[in-house]
Enzyme design. Structure first.
Site, PDB file in Angstrom:
ATOM      1  N   THR A 154      23.026  23.855  35.550  1.00  0.00           N
ATOM      2  CA  THR A 154      23.553  23.120  36.974  1.00  0.00           C
ATOM      3  C   THR A 154      22.353  23.682  38.037  1.00  0.00           C
ATOM      4  O   THR A 154      21.895  24.772  38.113  1.00  0.00           O
ATOM      5  CB  THR A 154      25.057  23.360  37.286  1.00  0.00           C
ATOM      6  OG1 THR A 154      25.099  22.582  38.675  1.00  0.00           O
ATOM      7  CG2 THR A 154      25.332  25.031  37.529  1.00  0.00           C
ATOM      8  N   GLY A 155      22.401  22.954  39.056  1.00  0.00           N
ATOM      9  CA  GLY A 155      21.631  23.192  40.201  1.00  0.00           C
ATOM     10  C   GLY A 155      20.251  22.354  40.022  1.00  0.00           C
ATOM     11  O   GLY A 155      20.431  21.082  39.563  1.00  0.00           O
ATOM     12  N   ARG A 162      15.071   8.669  40.866  1.00  0.00           N
ATOM     13  CA  ARG A 162      15.113  10.114  40.447  1.00  0.00           C
ATOM     14  C   ARG A 162      15.978  10.496  39.432  1.00  0.00           C
ATOM     15  O   ARG A 162      17.156   9.964  39.530  1.00  0.00           O
ATOM     16  CB  ARG A 162      15.142  11.046  41.504  1.00  0.00           C
ATOM     17  CG  ARG A 162      14.822  12.373  41.340  1.00  0.00           C
ATOM     18  CD  ARG A 162      16.233  13.101  40.946  1.00  0.00           C
ATOM     19  NE  ARG A 162      16.180  14.775  40.986  1.00  0.00           N
ATOM     20  CZ  ARG A 162      17.206  15.404  40.562  1.00  0.00           C
ATOM     21  NH1 ARG A 162      18.540  15.033  40.074  1.00  0.00           N
ATOM     22  NH2 ARG A 162      17.075  16.574  40.509  1.00  0.00           N
ATOM     23  N   VAL A 163      15.475  11.177  38.251  1.00  0.00           N
ATOM     24  CA  VAL A 163      16.475  11.631  37.197  1.00  0.00           C
ATOM     25  C   VAL A 163      16.182  12.984  37.109  1.00  0.00           C
ATOM     26  O   VAL A 163      15.262  13.680  37.284  1.00  0.00           O
ATOM     27  CB  VAL A 163      16.000  10.707  35.928  1.00  0.00           C
ATOM     28  CG1 VAL A 163      16.806  11.292  34.857  1.00  0.00           C
ATOM     29  CG2 VAL A 163      16.298   9.351  35.915  1.00  0.00           C
ATOM     30  N   GLY A 164      17.362  13.888  37.075  1.00  0.00           N
ATOM     31  CA  GLY A 164      17.317  15.321  37.155  1.00  0.00           C
ATOM     32  C   GLY A 164      17.346  15.590  35.528  1.00  0.00           C
ATOM     33  O   GLY A 164      16.863  14.898  34.610  1.00  0.00           O
ATOM     34  N   ASP A 165      17.803  16.941  35.241  1.00  0.00           N
ATOM     35  CA  ASP A 165      18.105  17.570  34.188  1.00  0.00           C
ATOM     36  C   ASP A 165      19.171  17.231  33.319  1.00  0.00           C
ATOM     37  O   ASP A 165      18.983  17.206  31.892  1.00  0.00           O
ATOM     38  CB  ASP A 165      17.933  19.081  34.162  1.00  0.00           C
ATOM     39  CG  ASP A 165      19.210  19.696  34.937  1.00  0.00           C
ATOM     40  OD1 ASP A 165      19.431  18.972  35.955  1.00  0.00           O
ATOM     41  OD2 ASP A 165      19.925  20.413  34.471  1.00  0.00           O
ATOM     42  N   THR A 181      27.184  19.394  39.396  1.00  0.00           N
ATOM     43  CA  THR A 181      27.006  18.821  38.118  1.00  0.00           C
ATOM     44  C   THR A 181      28.217  19.598  37.192  1.00  0.00           C
ATOM     45  O   THR A 181      28.379  20.725  37.181  1.00  0.00           O
ATOM     46  CB  THR A 181      25.805  19.030  37.358  1.00  0.00           C
ATOM     47  OG1 THR A 181      25.038  18.309  38.228  1.00  0.00           O
ATOM     48  CG2 THR A 181      25.841  18.908  36.126  1.00  0.00           C
TER      49      THR A 181
HETATM   50  C1  SD4 Z   1      20.414  17.416  39.018  1.00  0.00           C
HETATM   51  N1  SD4 Z   1      21.261  19.342  37.810  1.00  0.00           N
HETATM   52  O1  SD4 Z   1      20.370  16.131  39.055  1.00  0.00           O
HETATM   53  C2  SD4 Z   1      21.629  18.334  38.730  1.00  0.00           C
HETATM   54  C3  SD4 Z   1      22.333  18.536  39.802  1.00  0.00           C
HETATM   55  C4  SD4 Z   1      23.375  19.416  39.736  1.00  0.00           C
HETATM   56  O2  SD4 Z   1      24.831  20.942  40.525  1.00  0.00           O
HETATM   57  O3  SD4 Z   1      23.537  20.275  38.895  1.00  0.00           O
HETATM   58  N2  SD4 Z   1      24.023  19.809  40.611  1.00  0.00           N
HETATM   59  O4  SD4 Z   1      19.232  18.020  39.205  1.00  0.00           O
END
Ligand code: SD4
Length: 323
Positions: A232-233, A209-212, A181
């Protein structure tokens, strides 16, 4: 109506004049390091250069972060942002992004399909609607109404990887091999902050699915009086801890950017049992132009661009030797 004398009396009684003063110092630093732009991962280097084109001419941080993150969004070699991003488990590329400016304006899109630049759609949500967040088909319809064009975002490489993954259907959890990200934070020559965050999310995630990354407060937060943070992560961990907002609030209480990021990572480690199976990295920039980062696993780096040049810096980590 209260007179000035009443106000001064009240201030003295509450002991708040000192508080006002210290907030003024945060809001108008005499010698801030500006302009400056920071962003996550190595692909932040070319992204920062695009942002620097705006910042070095005295442009607005908001324009800089949008221009910056559009670079990896358009680059098919960056496999977890925009065009060329890994698809979900159904083979569909779904994108999440958000943007926030110095006036608490923000815009966000989630589960957006077939539009190459979700960050610009997020900005349009911010500037042209009364809302903060649009998702899925509604976000796409809005994008089309604004002149964005529909495109196939699944490249031959990403499709081939997805087909190979389908054979064993191992859900890839986000760790140091699988992340990318881009979160970008900028402080412009006028002393204003903005941030942007954009991603295709976790590879082979569940459909829907939706992330942060599109969640204001989780993947990104900006408070012009204090600073900005992005993440990120493994997004679920940032959502559970409202991580980027936490980092900004810790800076408000006096923590340096790195200390604030570290405390947010330690909060995750204290509260979430299996944290060591995941990667999370926070990146922060304060009103003075100081920056810092911290992550769970070694391997997270971030790019910095300022007058003195550009740099790629390894983030310190909880589980790594540098902690
Ligand atoms: C997520 N934080 O969708 C994002 C993915 C990500 O580096 O950061 N990848 O969870």
């Amino acid at each position: 109506m209260r007179s000035r004398r009443d106000f001064l009396k009240l201030s003295a009684l509450l002991g708040v004049t000192g508080l006002f003063k210290s907030q003024q110092v945060l809001a108008a630093p005499a010698k801030a390091n500006k302009p400056v732009v920071v962003s996550t991962w190595e692909h932040g280097m070319p992204a920062n250069e695009a942002a620097w084109q705006v910042l070095s001419k005295g442009g607005r941080a908001l324009d800089a972060v949008e221009a910056g993150v559009r670079v990896p969004e358009a680059d098919p070699k960056v496999r977890t942002v925009g065009y060329g991003g890994y698809p979900d488990k159904n083979g569909i590329v779904t994108l999440d992004a958000c943007i926030m400016d110095e006036n608490m304006n923000c815009g966000s899109v989630a589960f957006l399909q077939n539009i190459k630049h979700p960050i610009s759609v997020a900005r349009a949500v911010m500037e042209k609607t009364p809302h903060v967040m649009l998702v899925g088909e509604g976000a796409k319809q809005f994008a089309l109404s604004q002149g964005f064009v529909e495109e196939d975002l699944l490249t031959a490489e990403s499709k081939a990887d997805w087909l190979a993954w389908q054979k064993d259907q191992q859900l890839q959890l986000i760790n140091i091999e699988n992340h990318d990200t881009i979160g970008m934070l900028a402080l412009d020559a006028n002393g204003n902050l903005s941030g942007a965050c954009t991603t295709s999310g976790a590879a082979y995630k569940m459909h829907g699915r939706v992330g942060d990354s599109p969640i204001i407060g989780a993947g990104l937060y900006v408070d012009n009086e204090v600073g900005a943070a992005t993440a990120t992560g493994m997004g679920e961990l940032m959502i559970k801890t409202v991580g980027s907002h936490l980092v900004v609030e810790l800076m408000r209480q006096g923590a340096s950017p790195e200390q604030a990021c570290r405390e947010a990572v330690e909060r995750i480690a204290r509260k979430i049992g299996d944290y060591a199976a995941f990667q999370v990295g926070f990146l922060a920039l304060n009103r003075q132009g100081q920056y810092g980062a911290f992550c769970i696993q070694p391997g997270f780096n971030y790019a910095v661009r300022q007058q003195s040049g550009s740099q790629l810096i390894d983030g310190k980590s909880l589980l790594g030797a540098k902690a």
